[in-house]
Write a protein that holds these residues in place. Structure first.
Motif, PDB file in Angstrom:
ATOM      1  N   ASP A 334      75.658 106.333  23.997  1.00  0.00           N
ATOM      2  CA  ASP A 334      76.835 105.919  24.761  1.00  0.00           C
ATOM      3  C   ASP A 334      77.802 107.091  24.768  1.00  0.00           C
ATOM      4  O   ASP A 334      78.211 107.565  23.702  1.00  0.00           O
ATOM      5  N   GLN A 340      75.919 105.473  29.704  1.00  0.00           N
ATOM      6  CA  GLN A 340      74.893 105.938  28.766  1.00  0.00           C
ATOM      7  C   GLN A 340      74.329 107.262  29.268  1.00  0.00           C
ATOM      8  O   GLN A 340      74.091 107.423  30.472  1.00  0.00           O
ATOM      9  N   GLU A 354      74.503 100.005  32.653  1.00  0.00           N
ATOM     10  CA  GLU A 354      73.106  99.635  32.408  1.00  0.00           C
ATOM     11  C   GLU A 354      72.313  99.395  33.685  1.00  0.00           C
ATOM     12  O   GLU A 354      71.326  98.654  33.706  1.00  0.00           O
TER      13      GLU A 354
END
Ligand SMILES: NC(=O)c1ccc[n+]([C@@H]2O[C@H](COP(=O)([O-])OP(=O)(O)OC[C@H]3O[C@@H](n4cnc5c(N)ncnc54)[C@H](O)[C@@H]3O)[C@@H](O)[C@H]2O)c1
Length: 437
Positions: A334, A340, A354
């Motif tokens: 992260d 990410q 995500e």
């Protein structure tokens, strides 16, 4: 996991005298949720007018509505409207990452609406929540992505006959429903709210356009001016994102599979490229196709150092996340909230929210002013199916034109805008075939 809590004393009692079941993250957040729901309501004059009428006329009295929608401030105002109409409403999230926990808390504690939604819930919890809605034996389903309808048909076929009709909010849900109807698998009529002009012309284009940019900026704080932005899909959502990115000074390229849409993108002033050509050119990639694996292994391999990816289509299937994870071999971290970083060995690329809908995962979803029209269509469609379900067959229906026109009329009136009317001479002219050169 499901807790039973008393309905707040200020709120009317729970449906049918049952105790109000719910599963939300933290009821202490309710006060903040109420403030934000009321803020959104200021931008939702059409829905407010409908709610006031529903309070007087109670067109949904005693009808059990099972809703599977993004749990946002705007959805809360829709739930209040349905309840004002007399419905017994139960709500679950339509995406594990889109729930606003304060809103979920407020729905339960302040408005007495059974809500099953926690931001970041895992897959099992997501389906447990959908099943909690199904347990209340809905007579009307209100879906965003067709998950509740799918669950009823796949796992609870005995309940399908209890459903009078459904409504569906988004493009992907409508596609799934049409596929079910074509297979003869759809067990009740569904009104495709997405097909209303006052829905997709505004919600998909302006709502998703703005909120997608909002989500990307909140997550990354990057400068868009001068950046190479690749948008996959030039449908209603893609058009909205492209025009907003363009307005902020980005260089925009479109990836399409439909020749007409590609041509439209070109003549709107954008480059049109294949995904393979776009991969090394782009710095920011946004998918909005409703399809799967639009960017995949070979594209990730060709992307530049620091490339950023986001998805605004309904499911987290538009980026091949399995391939991305495999390529990173566990080197994922992260780097910011909702971002990410994947180390692909020699190069790092970034993923927002995500790969789930970025406008809901990393921002607040559409502005309330546009959801006003989408949810006015939902409320009026619910009223319509209660009145007309006996005349409808198990297939997908468009929203009646009268509802679409009513929503546009109310919105214009709320904005203080008056239209011209044709003169009698003009009316005669446009309805005549005798006039020519
Ligand atoms: N994020 C949100 O809040 C939000 C809001 C509305 C709709 N949606 C979702 O966004 C998606 C798109 O909706 P829409 O209304 O724009 O649909 P649409 O059908 O108008 O547009 C989709 C476009 O993607 C193109 N496409 C399909 N496969 C492709 C591929 N492999 N590569 C490139 N282009 C491809 C199609 O040709 C089409 O032009 C759907 O999943 C819809 O449910 C999300």
């Amino acid at each position: 996991m499901t807790e039973t809590i008393p309905a707040a004393s200020a709120a009317p009692g729970p449906p049918s005298g049952r105790s109000l079941s719910a599963d939300v993250a933290d009821l202490e957040l309710a006060a903040e949720g109420v403030r934000r729901i009321e803020w959104a309501e200021r931008e939702m004059p059409v829905l407010r007018l409908i709610r006031e009428r529903f309070e007087r006329e109670r067109p949904l009295a005693g009808v059990r509505i099972g809703a599977c929608l993004h749990v946002t401030t705007e959805t809360a105002n829709l739930m209040r409207t349905l309840k004002a109409g007399g419905a017994e409403v139960v709500l679950a999230a339509s995406n594990p990452l889109s729930t606003k926990d304060d809103v979920a808390a407020a729905l339960v504690a302040e408005y007495g609406i059974a809500t099953f939604a926690r931001r970041g819930e895992d897959r099992d919890t997501y389906y447990a929540h959908l099943n909690a809605v199904a347990d209340t034996r809905p007579q009307i389903t209100m879906d965003d992505g067709c998950d509740l309808v799918s669950l009823l048909h796949a796992e609870r076929p005995g309940q399908v006959t209890e459903v009078l009709a459904g409504t569906e909010e988004t493009t992907t849900g409508v596609i799934r429903l049409k596929a079910m109807a074509a297979d003869g698998a759809l067990g009740f009529p569904v009104v495709a709210v997405n097909e209303a002009l006052t829905k997709h012309l505004f919600d998909n284009r302006y709502g998703t356009g703005q909120s997608t940019v909002d989500g990307i900026l909140r997550a990354t704080n990057i400068l868009l001016a001068g950046r190479n932005v690749v948008i996959a899909g030039y449908g209603w959502v893609g058009r909205g994102i492209a025009s907003r990115m363009n307005g902020m000074g980005a260089h925009v390229a479109i990836v399409e599979v439909d020749p007409v849409r590609a041509l439209e993108a070109l003549m709107d002033g954008f480059r049109v490229m294949t995904a393979a050509d776009a991969a090394p050119w782009g710095e920011l990639f946004v998918t909005a196709t409703g399809n799967l694996n639009v960017f995949r292994r070979e594209h990730f391999a060709a992307m530049r150092e620091g490339a950023i990816m986001a998805n605004s289509g309904h499911f987290d299937a538009e980026l091949d996340l399995k391939a991305l994870r495999e390529m990173a071999e566990g080197h994922v971290r992260d780097v910011r909230e909702n971002v990410q970083e994947f180390d692909l060995g020699g190069k790092k690329v970034n993923l927002i929210a995500e790969g789930r809908l970025v406008n809901l995962g990393a921002a607040e979803g559409h502005p309330a002013a546009v959801m006003d029209m989408s949810f006015a269509n939902q409320a009026l469609s619910a009223e319509y199916v209660v009145e007309h379900h006996a005349e409808l067959e198990p297939r997908v229906y468009v929203v009646p034109e009268a509802i679409d026109a009513e929503v546009a009329r109310l919105k214009l009136a709320a904005l203080g805008i008056t239209l011209d009317d044709m003169t009698p001479e003009q009316r005669a002219y446009v309805s005549s075939w005798q006039h020519g050169t």
